[in-house]
Write a protein that holds these residues in place. Structure first.
Motif, mmCIF file in Angstrom:
data_model
loop_
_atom_site.group_PDB
_atom_site.id
_atom_site.type_symbol
_atom_site.label_atom_id
_atom_site.label_comp_id
_atom_site.label_asym_id
_atom_site.label_seq_id
_atom_site.Cartn_x
_atom_site.Cartn_y
_atom_site.Cartn_z
ATOM 1 N N LEU A 199 -2.410 -4.701 -33.466
ATOM 2 C CA LEU A 199 -2.855 -5.706 -32.398
ATOM 3 C C LEU A 199 -3.723 -6.668 -33.081
ATOM 4 O O LEU A 199 -3.765 -8.118 -32.551
ATOM 5 N N GLN A 200 -4.695 -6.494 -34.066
ATOM 6 C CA GLN A 200 -5.551 -7.283 -34.700
ATOM 7 C C GLN A 200 -4.574 -8.612 -35.275
ATOM 8 O O GLN A 200 -5.122 -9.766 -35.192
ATOM 9 N N ASP A 201 -3.262 -8.059 -35.863
ATOM 10 C CA ASP A 201 -2.462 -8.847 -36.569
ATOM 11 C C ASP A 201 -1.709 -9.817 -35.635
ATOM 12 O O ASP A 201 -1.388 -10.852 -35.856
ATOM 13 N N GLN A 202 -1.249 -9.239 -34.356
ATOM 14 C CA GLN A 202 -0.365 -9.800 -33.409
ATOM 15 C C GLN A 202 -1.140 -10.405 -32.120
ATOM 16 O O GLN A 202 -0.256 -10.930 -31.464
ATOM 17 N N GLY A 203 -2.492 -10.276 -31.943
ATOM 18 C CA GLY A 203 -3.119 -10.591 -30.889
ATOM 19 C C GLY A 203 -2.868 -9.982 -29.520
ATOM 20 O O GLY A 203 -3.998 -9.627 -29.130
ATOM 21 N N GLU A 204 -1.437 -9.857 -29.175
ATOM 22 C CA GLU A 204 -1.539 -9.067 -27.745
ATOM 23 C C GLU A 204 -0.075 -8.559 -27.676
ATOM 24 O O GLU A 204 0.806 -9.154 -28.144
ATOM 25 N N LEU A 205 -0.046 -7.220 -27.269
ATOM 26 C CA LEU A 205 1.184 -6.656 -27.329
ATOM 27 C C LEU A 205 1.230 -5.748 -26.017
ATOM 28 O O LEU A 205 0.235 -4.822 -25.414
ATOM 29 N N CYS A 206 2.443 -5.326 -25.582
ATOM 30 C CA CYS A 206 2.543 -4.592 -24.470
ATOM 31 C C CYS A 206 2.653 -3.049 -25.060
ATOM 32 O O CYS A 206 3.190 -3.017 -26.191
ATOM 33 N N VAL A 207 2.715 -1.987 -24.287
ATOM 34 C CA VAL A 207 2.788 -0.685 -24.568
ATOM 35 C C VAL A 207 4.112 -0.444 -25.379
ATOM 36 O O VAL A 207 4.345 0.023 -26.238
ATOM 37 N N CYS A 208 5.114 -1.055 -24.520
ATOM 38 C CA CYS A 208 6.572 -0.803 -24.944
ATOM 39 C C CYS A 208 6.719 -1.294 -26.470
ATOM 40 O O CYS A 208 7.554 -0.710 -27.245
ATOM 41 N N GLU A 209 5.957 -2.476 -26.844
ATOM 42 C CA GLU A 209 6.174 -3.155 -28.113
ATOM 43 C C GLU A 209 5.679 -2.254 -29.129
ATOM 44 O O GLU A 209 5.999 -2.221 -30.330
ATOM 45 N N ILE A 210 4.444 -1.738 -28.702
ATOM 46 C CA ILE A 210 3.842 -0.713 -29.631
ATOM 47 C C ILE A 210 4.534 0.173 -29.839
ATOM 48 O O ILE A 210 4.579 1.128 -30.991
ATOM 49 N N VAL A 211 5.017 1.057 -28.865
ATOM 50 C CA VAL A 211 5.956 2.325 -28.803
ATOM 51 C C VAL A 211 6.926 2.027 -29.988
ATOM 52 O O VAL A 211 7.341 2.861 -30.835
ATOM 53 N N HIS A 212 7.765 0.806 -29.836
ATOM 54 C CA HIS A 212 8.773 0.448 -30.522
ATOM 55 C C HIS A 212 8.506 0.298 -32.119
ATOM 56 O O HIS A 212 8.871 0.874 -33.285
ATOM 57 N N ALA A 213 7.270 -0.380 -32.264
ATOM 58 C CA ALA A 213 6.758 -0.644 -33.800
ATOM 59 C C ALA A 213 6.219 0.424 -34.320
ATOM 60 O O ALA A 213 6.484 0.597 -35.578
#
Lengths: 115, 115
Positions: free
Chosen positions: B23-37
DNA sequence: ACAATATATACGCCAAAACGTATATGTCAT
DNA sequence: ATGACATATACGTTTTGGCGTATATATTGT
């Protein structure tokens, strides 16, 4: 070579964090000095010191009957920086623990670490 | 007001540390993006996100069906500094997680946060 | 050799924390 | 209203971690 996760785990406990901050402030302390400063039982302090040494955060040297612990001199730069930041943010604890340490009588003499 | 000990506890878990660094690197992410990553289950990610928000490390905002998480903008300076240091030391994880994120298709559109 | 001191470790116990699975909640489109 | 999607939470289980007490080890002085 000390990764961030084990480093955070090492500091994620009140006893261990107070030990590390006090050692960073004081340079080198024997177990009994830490026991006195933190007002905790000797086995409890010893166990946490052992964990911190295994994690690579602290190093120890024996001098006679005492064992002196200190923040490892070869800590990566990022880890040292974090300890500095933590010290700023935890002044309250550090002040109390240092004060109790200085009130302690009969503290062992330190000899300069060899070489 | 976020003390060092809860902050270390928040980061003393692989899942949470990877989330925060991404998140610090990407700024803002939704839950499904984090799940995927991170290639982890949705409930697992949600639970850890909840902990990080309670600890004051992350903030969230709803946008339609998505909830976007980000490193809290009001993090104390010492905490931000630590995250910067952690990112340097955890490049391997961050690189992998970021790469998987960028390979993800159908990522939700972000609207600028209001005001 | 023995007592005193400093430190470490072993053991059993309890509490905290992480997990997987299932389910609830909330939002959007039709 | 209904179905699809995104996210959160509840529940029971398992793992991890800290603790107190007791004991072992090491060093010093007598």
């Amino acid at each position: 070579m000390l990764d961030p996760l084990p480093f955070f785990k090492a500091l994620a406990d009140e006893t261990r964090l107070r030990i590390v901050l006090l050692l960073q402030d004081q340079g080198e302390l024997c177990v009994c000095e830490i026991v006195h400063a933190l007002e905790l039982s000797q086995p409890k302090v010893s166990r946490h010191l052992s964990q911190l040494r295994s994690a690579g955060v602290l190093s120890d040297r024996r001098q006679g009957q005492w064992i002196f612990y200190a923040v490892d001199r070869h800590l990566p730069a990022w880890a040292e920086a974090m300890l500095g930041n933590a010290a700023v943010a935890a002044t309250a604890w550090l002040d109390n623990d240092r004060a109790r340490l200085l009130r302690m009588g009969d503290r062992p003499q330190r000899q300069a670490a060899c070489c």
